[in-house]
Design a protein around this motif. Structure first.
Motif, short mmCIF file in Angstrom:
data_model
loop_
_atom_site.label_atom_id
_atom_site.label_comp_id
_atom_site.label_asym_id
_atom_site.label_seq_id
_atom_site.Cartn_x
_atom_site.Cartn_y
_atom_site.Cartn_z
N MET A 1 66.34 44.36 65.59
CA MET A 1 65.94 44.53 64.18
C MET A 1 66.96 44.20 63.13
SD MET A 1 66.13 48.49 64.42
CE MET A 1 65.11 49.09 62.99
N ARG A 2 66.40 43.71 62.15
CA ARG A 2 67.48 43.47 60.63
C ARG A 2 66.98 45.12 59.89
NH1 ARG A 2 66.95 38.39 59.40
NH2 ARG A 2 67.90 38.13 61.55
N THR A 3 67.51 45.24 58.98
CA THR A 3 67.70 46.50 57.78
C THR A 3 68.66 46.54 56.87
OG1 THR A 3 66.93 49.20 57.68
CG2 THR A 3 68.04 48.93 59.52
N ASN A 4 68.63 46.98 56.11
CA ASN A 4 69.73 47.21 55.15
C ASN A 4 69.73 49.00 55.32
OD1 ASN A 4 69.77 45.49 53.97
ND2 ASN A 4 68.86 44.75 52.15
N ASP A 5 68.81 49.88 55.70
CA ASP A 5 69.09 51.46 56.20
C ASP A 5 69.35 51.80 57.14
OD1 ASP A 5 68.29 53.46 55.75
OD2 ASP A 5 66.32 53.81 55.45
N PRO A 6 70.72 52.65 56.40
CA PRO A 6 71.54 52.65 57.87
C PRO A 6 71.62 53.86 59.35
CG PRO A 6 72.67 53.07 55.55
CD PRO A 6 71.11 52.23 55.57
N THR A 7 70.95 54.57 57.81
CA THR A 7 69.62 55.90 58.65
C THR A 7 68.58 55.55 59.65
OG1 THR A 7 67.75 55.68 57.26
CG2 THR A 7 69.24 57.29 57.44
N LEU A 8 67.50 54.16 59.76
CA LEU A 8 67.01 53.15 60.24
C LEU A 8 67.86 52.43 61.73
CD1 LEU A 8 64.24 51.45 58.36
CD2 LEU A 8 64.25 53.84 59.50
N ILE A 9 69.07 52.65 61.47
CA ILE A 9 69.88 52.21 62.24
C ILE A 9 70.24 53.39 63.51
CG2 ILE A 9 71.57 50.38 63.05
CD1 ILE A 9 70.57 48.17 62.32
N ALA A 10 70.26 53.77 62.86
CA ALA A 10 71.04 54.60 63.53
C ALA A 10 70.48 55.94 64.62
CB ALA A 10 71.66 56.03 62.82
N GLU B 1 80.35 42.97 50.33
CA GLU B 1 79.71 42.97 49.72
C GLU B 1 80.06 44.47 48.85
OE1 GLU B 1 76.06 46.10 51.10
OE2 GLU B 1 75.74 44.32 52.65
N GLY B 2 80.47 44.79 48.40
CA GLY B 2 81.40 45.91 47.54
C GLY B 2 80.40 47.02 48.16
N SER B 3 79.75 47.23 48.69
CA SER B 3 79.81 48.68 49.57
C SER B 3 78.20 48.57 48.93
CB SER B 3 80.19 49.90 48.89
OG SER B 3 80.98 50.24 50.70
N ILE B 4 78.18 47.52 48.10
CA ILE B 4 75.89 47.96 47.58
C ILE B 4 74.98 48.00 48.60
CG2 ILE B 4 76.84 47.31 45.54
CD1 ILE B 4 76.12 44.22 46.04
N GLY B 5 75.51 47.67 49.95
CA GLY B 5 73.61 47.70 50.59
C GLY B 5 73.08 46.37 50.48
N VAL B 6 73.65 45.28 49.82
CA VAL B 6 72.24 44.19 50.29
C VAL B 6 72.79 43.30 51.17
CG1 VAL B 6 72.39 41.85 48.90
CG2 VAL B 6 73.28 43.85 47.94
N LEU B 7 73.58 43.37 51.65
CA LEU B 7 73.04 42.71 53.68
C LEU B 7 72.44 43.23 54.12
CD1 LEU B 7 77.31 40.64 53.18
CD2 LEU B 7 74.36 39.57 52.91
N PRO B 8 71.67 42.57 55.36
CA PRO B 8 71.12 43.76 56.50
C PRO B 8 72.12 43.92 57.74
CG PRO B 8 70.50 41.41 56.39
CD PRO B 8 71.12 41.47 54.82
N ARG B 9 72.13 44.64 58.70
CA ARG B 9 72.95 45.40 59.37
C ARG B 9 71.67 44.85 60.37
NH1 ARG B 9 75.81 50.89 59.11
NH2 ARG B 9 76.81 50.35 57.37
N ARG B 10 71.97 44.62 61.55
CA ARG B 10 71.41 43.91 62.90
C ARG B 10 71.40 44.51 64.41
NH1 ARG B 10 72.32 38.22 63.14
NH2 ARG B 10 75.13 38.99 62.65
#
Length: 67
Positions: A1-10, A34-43
């Motif tokens: 899974m890859r997303t920028n939304d931390p709630t989806l990861i949780a 990235e400066g906490s702007i949420g551009v890079l997705p989490r996996r």
């Protein structure tokens, strides 16, 4: 899974751990770069042996799955 939304990861983590599937979050600390702007997705990663059932669980809950 890859997303920028931390709630989806949780949510996905909770679903998988509820089914006793070990998962690992990658790129969690990239916000420092990235400066906490949420551009890079989490996996969210799982072991190869758990991929089929994990992807089915995520799809059944309308979450994105990356092969």
């Amino acid at each position: 899974m890859r997303t920028n939304d931390p709630t989806l990861i949780a949510f996905a983590t909770a679903l998988l751990e509820g089914e006793d599937i070990d998962c690992f979050q990658m790129d969690v600390h990239m916000s420092v770069l990235e400066g906490s702007i949420g551009v890079l997705p989490r996996r969210l990663m799982v072991q190869n042996k758990d991929y089929f059932i994990a992807s089915r669980i995520l799809k059944d809950n309308d979450l994105p799955v990356v092969p």
